[in-house]
Design an enzyme around this catalytic site. Sequence first.
Site, short mmCIF file in Angstrom:
data_model
loop_
_atom_site.label_atom_id
_atom_site.label_comp_id
_atom_site.label_asym_id
_atom_site.label_seq_id
_atom_site.Cartn_x
_atom_site.Cartn_y
_atom_site.Cartn_z
CG HIS A 125 -2.02 -0.99 1.17
ND1 HIS A 125 -2.86 -1.15 0.09
CD2 HIS A 125 -2.39 -1.93 2.08
CE1 HIS A 125 -3.72 -2.13 0.35
NE2 HIS A 125 -3.44 -2.63 1.53
CG ASP A 162 -3.25 -8.28 0.61
OD1 ASP A 162 -2.48 -8.60 1.52
OD2 ASP A 162 -4.29 -7.60 0.81
CG HIS A 164 -6.91 -5.12 1.80
ND1 HIS A 164 -6.45 -6.07 2.69
CD2 HIS A 164 -8.08 -4.65 2.31
CE1 HIS A 164 -7.30 -6.17 3.70
NE2 HIS A 164 -8.30 -5.33 3.50
CG ASP A 249 -5.50 -9.96 3.25
OD1 ASP A 249 -5.11 -10.46 2.17
OD2 ASP A 249 -5.20 -8.80 3.58
#
Length: 341
Positions: A125, A162, A164, A249
């Site tokens: 991120h 991931d 996200h 995740d």
Amino acid sequence: MPFWVFENPLFQKHRSPMPHPEIPERLAAIEEELSAHPPPHMKIKKSKRKASNDELCLVHTERLIEQIAGTAEKPFTQLDPDTYACSDSYQAARVAAGTLLESVDRVCRKKIDRVFALVRPPGHHAERDRAMGFCLFNNVALGAAYALSRHKKKRVAIFDFDVHHGNGTQHIFYDRPDVLYLSHHQYPFYPGTGNWSEIGEGNGKGMTVNCPLPAGCGDGEVLYMFDHLFEPVLRQYGPDILFLSAGFDAHERDPLAQLNVTDRGFLQLFLRLEKFARDTETPLIYTLEGGYDFQALARGASAAIGALESKIPLDSERCSTPLCLDLLRQARSTFSPFWEL
């Protein structure tokens, strides 16, 4: 050839004094699983390399580096609503980033061709000028940029699984033709990026390949889109190195998201990556990103390492649900100007 796993006790010193999902126990769970059930080809190594400021500047601004360095003078710093640093975080982040550099050095010198960097804090991120989403420096982006600049690689690919979207990695390479960024992720979801329309710009147009998945998707959709979108693009591109932003995740047990990938689904994904790597003689470098259910995280990381020598057959059954077909139609509509699908 062995599968090297890099770790360092320093990574567990990055800790918030308040409750937070991104905690040292995540790494401890993986290390306990690997200790209890060690794959025979695994070699544990201590990572020692620290990324220098000049190296970090390959993907980050001096201002961001100075901001993170300043946190070492304070017991706790809140960088944004989700992202923290303690007095040890700056050094941990430098070694986490340096671990990717060491991994690239080892791979490019033909010492190894499989690496898992068990690092914290995570990285995907972090944008060029901004820490966010639990991430301080963008470890995988630095590894990719270093492979291009230091080792003169021509084509680098990053596959981010991931849950996200890796907005930071996309942001850093969005206009570059020498880095292929591929991602499947829950959408709409944090951080709000990663829609079909985000395909790169300028010379990098077509080099960003996003597959946004609605909540509730699981093994069928993830494996179908790997088979029909990501693997065909990877084979056409022919990367010199494939980096994996390894977030776990998307697992059905994870408390922070709503995808439903199972242990079997992750293993089948890793078997596909191993087959691609063997067929094309492409080194794989995994780096840890998210994953907040300890059991799912530990089993997932172990499956990634174990896939190298796994005797479990590759499941080639094709999911053909209406959602899979809709996703593929959207992918073909979006990426047909750039890739044959």
